[in-house]
Design an enzyme around this catalytic site. Structure first.
Site, PDB file in Angstrom:
ATOM      1  N   HIS A  32      37.920 -14.768  25.566  1.00 19.69           N
ATOM      2  CA  HIS A  32      39.212 -15.108  24.962  1.00 19.69           C
ATOM      3  C   HIS A  32      40.353 -14.892  25.956  1.00 19.69           C
ATOM      4  CE1 HIS A  32      42.247 -15.620  21.856  1.00 19.69           C
ATOM      5  NE2 HIS A  32      42.797 -14.474  22.236  1.00 19.69           N
ATOM      6  N   GLU A  86      33.906 -20.068  23.593  1.00 13.69           N
ATOM      7  CA  GLU A  86      34.397 -19.043  22.689  1.00 13.69           C
ATOM      8  C   GLU A  86      33.918 -19.285  21.259  1.00 13.69           C
ATOM      9  OE1 GLU A  86      38.668 -16.837  22.100  1.00 13.69           O
ATOM     10  OE2 GLU A  86      38.617 -19.024  21.981  1.00 13.69           O
ATOM     11  N   ASN A 143      13.574  -9.478  47.656  1.00 13.76           N
ATOM     12  CA  ASN A 143      12.247  -9.062  48.105  1.00 13.76           C
ATOM     13  C   ASN A 143      11.528  -8.261  47.028  1.00 13.76           C
ATOM     14  OD1 ASN A 143      11.754 -10.107  50.704  1.00 13.76           O
ATOM     15  ND2 ASN A 143      13.171  -8.642  51.611  1.00 13.76           N
TER      16      ASN A 143
END
Length: 678
Positions: free
Chosen positions: A46, A68, A415
């Protein structure tokens, strides 16, 4: 007022909100029903939407608005936080990040948001069973011909009849309004500008409290007052202001309690676009209606360009060098007043240096928060289940170092996901939980910060690494006898060395480790590795707190002075030649029942002479679990030094991490202990 001046602030704030959205969404995926996480996500989205609307970034605002709606559905429980919806929201976060990056680069490259917007609408409409509608314009919010507006306007006119002069009774009214912003409002000065601009379209601003300057400098809390002349109805003014993002309430206050002072026309023309008029002088207390004073709230923090901090640190470094020089000079003269003044100056310099150092220190949380989303996406793409935890996010590190270690940490985490953690099925077959564990942690270690990436995967087979090293011609097979497991693991950080039988698009164990090692060592740190077959692997980056000023032990070898960073020094001792023993043709000494390898610095530096048969000092240094005694000719004491980087022609020389200027004006090289003893 030019809103473009807030662009940099908007970009910084937007990036912080996007980072928070990614972190919170990862948390939500682990705990779908957590109301606190849902509230945090909705608030960030918002706020981002409101900031974008204020700045006029319509495309970003539209996407944030549609997103939203879905988040509101999650918060209300009408939409379930399924994997597909979480993935869609992550895609939205990525798109918003790209748009913010385009704004930062002032790029005109078009970004197509329609597919994501359509997907969001389909989710919302499908789950809610209703068609989305956009926000109605302010003028259309009240129903035409409704029963509220005309009676309110009539009531206002009646109230004002006794408060205003004769010319105001002919249609123009004077209103005293109190505007309150949201508690978590960002860019308050921008909101004020939008409010006054809206008011100027409906009438004329007479005065404000606090003053225009104070409002623009955000020297107020959440509320401020405006006296406003208009022919519009109160309710229309009120509703129009409430359409502005992050405006919480607009109240009308009695006029008779204040004295109205109109501006001259010439003064009005000098004000900003919204005709905000001046009140008290900036910094002076404001008078409330009841006669009490309202002290302005001063800004508690300020954003400073890192270049300014670098320049300030360079000046402090010069000051430290000259302080050391003065101390050298003062030691040659017995002048009480000089020594007292120098002692006071030294304390002030130390305090100033400490404060400047603190301004550069930033919690590692600023980069740690980037990684949960990355680990989540990588694990999903590789079909693995991973629990990712972070520890020590409050540990602080120099901002310059922090900016440089983001990529090395990313390599280590990739990794760990791709090579360290096995598939859920293989882990089950090995008697392990289906979900692997990866931990990223930071901790203080004397004058260093250790950042560790560990996993509970299959570990690294040291024999396999050694055989690959022999196959690649990096070492002879007969040298295996003299090599420990830690020495073998160092092959992983050699350029082009990979232990992965099939190197993926993400990583093979060893791919990128040479880059990590080079970056860490360029920062004056060291990369350490530990692994146990079948149990897991740990990589640790040991980094200095700062790149600028450190404590060092000065030593002399063959007439030359060298500096050893105090962070790696465990102790000093004096030994005799007859105390030296040999283990596997390596010189060692015995110190408190511990066998410690002995390295002669003169031999490493290829000096012409070595220590004779008498006694000589040694500096015992510690690198992770490894201790080494370094033989020198003379210990010259501890000193604070300013690090100067070697130029590009000398950076490749192993064993040196920079140089410093001593109080005598001489230059001393700073020893890079990790590379020197490896």
């Amino acid at each position: 007022m030019d809103i473009s001046q807030y662009k940099e602030l908007f970009i910084n704030e937007a990036q912080e909100h996007l980072e928070a959205l990614n972190q919170s969404m990862v948390d939500l995926e682990k705990d779908p029903g957590n109301p606190d996480v849902l509230t945090d996500i909705f608030r960030s989205a918002h706020t981002l939407k409101g900031m974008s609307a204020t700045m006029g970034f319509d495309q970003l605002t539209e996407l944030a608005h549609e997103m939203e709606n879905v988040l509101d559905g999650l918060r209300s429980g009408d939409i379930e936080a399924r994997t597909t919806i979480v993935d869609l929201l992550f895609s939205c976060f990525d798109m918003l990040g790209s748009m913010v990056a385009e704004i930062a680069e002032e790029s005109s490259k078009p970004i197509d948001t329609k597919p994501l917007i359509q997907a969001l609408r389909e989710v919302y409409e499908g789950e809610k069973g209703a068609v989305l509608t956009t926000e109605a314009p302010a003028e259309e919010e009240a129903e035409p011909g409704g029963l509220e507006e005309e009676p309110v306007e009539e009531e206002v006119a009646v109230e004002l009849a006794e408060e205003t002069s004769a010319d105001e009774r002919e249609g123009e009214k004077t209103l005293r309004l109190k505007v309150t912003l949201d508690e978590d409002c960002v860019l308050k000065s921008v909101r004020v500008f939008m409010i006054f601009k809206k008011l100027s379209q409906m009438g004329k601003v007479v005065t404000s409290n606090p003053s225009a300057d104070d409002l623009e400098d955000e020297e107020f809390e959440r509320s401020f007052e405006v006296i406003f002349k208009t022919e519009e109805a109160l309710e229309k003014v009120r509703k129009s202001l409430l359409t502005i993002a992050e405006v919480q309430e607009v109240e009308r206050l009695p006029l008779e309690e204040v004295e109205i002072t109109l501006l001259k026309a010439s003064e009005e023309e000098e004000e900003i676009e919204a005709a905000v008029i001046e009140g008290a002088e900036p910094g002076q207390p404001q008078q409330e209606a009841d006669g009490s004073t309202m002290a302005p709230i001063r800004t508690q923090s300020v954003r400073v360009n890192i270049t300014r901090l670098d320049n300030l640190m360079n000046l402090i470094g010069e000051l430290v060098i000259n302080r050391t020089r003065l101390q050298e000079v003062a030691s040659s003269y017995d002048i009480t007043e000089l020594k007292e003044a120098l002692s006071h100056t030294a304390r002030l310099t130390a305090d100033l240096q400490d404060e400047v150092m603190k301004t550069r220190m930033v919690p590692v949380e600023h980069i740690f928060n980037r990684f949960p989303r990355m680990v989540r996406d990588l694990a999903k793409s590789r079909g693995k289940e991973v629990d990712f935890t972070m520890e020590g996010k409050e540990i602080e590190l120099d901002r310059t170092i922090l900016d440089e270690i983001s990529d090395p940490l990313m390599h280590l985490l990739r990794n760990a996901v791709d090579h360290g953690i096995d598939s859920p099925e293989l882990r089950e077959a090995m008697g392990k939980p289906r979900r692997g564990s990866i931990r990223l942690s930071a901790r203080r270690d004397r004058n260093y910060v250790s950042m560790e990436v560990s996993d509970d995967g299959q570990g690294v087979d040291a024999d396999k690494i050694f055989n690959l090293a022999v196959k690649k011609g990096l070492i002879a097979r007969e040298d295996m006898v003299s090599m420990g497991e830690e020495d073998t693991l160092r092959f992983l950080a050699m350029p082009g060395f990979s232990s992965a039988e099939e190197v993926s698009g993400v990583s093979g164990r060893g791919v990128g480790l040479d880059v990590v090692k080079a970056k860490v060592e360029s920062l004056g740190g060291m990369l350490l590795m530990q692994s146990k077959l079948g149990e897991g692997t740990m990589f640790a980056m040991k980094l200095p707190l700062t790149l600028a000023i450190i404590q060092a032990l000065l030593v002399k070898v063959q007439g030359e002075i060298y500096a050893i960073p105090l962070g790696v020094v465990a102790e000093t001792a004096v030994i005799s030649q007859h105390e030296i023993k040999y283990v596997s043709n390596q010189e060692v000494i015995f110190l408190r029942n511990e066998t410690i390898p002995l390295l002669r610095l003169s031999r490493i530096l290829e000096a012409h002479e070595e220590n004779g048969s008498g006694s000589f000092p040694v500096v015992v240094v510690e690198v992770m679990v490894k201790s080494v005694a370094i033989a020198v000719d003379e210990l010259m004491g501890q000193q604070e030094i300013v690090i100067t980087s070697l130029d590009r022609f000398l950076k490749g020389i192993r064993g040196f991490g920079g140089a410093t200027i001593l109080g005598t004006g001489d230059v001393a090289l700073i020893l890079d202990i990790p590379t020197l003893i490896s």
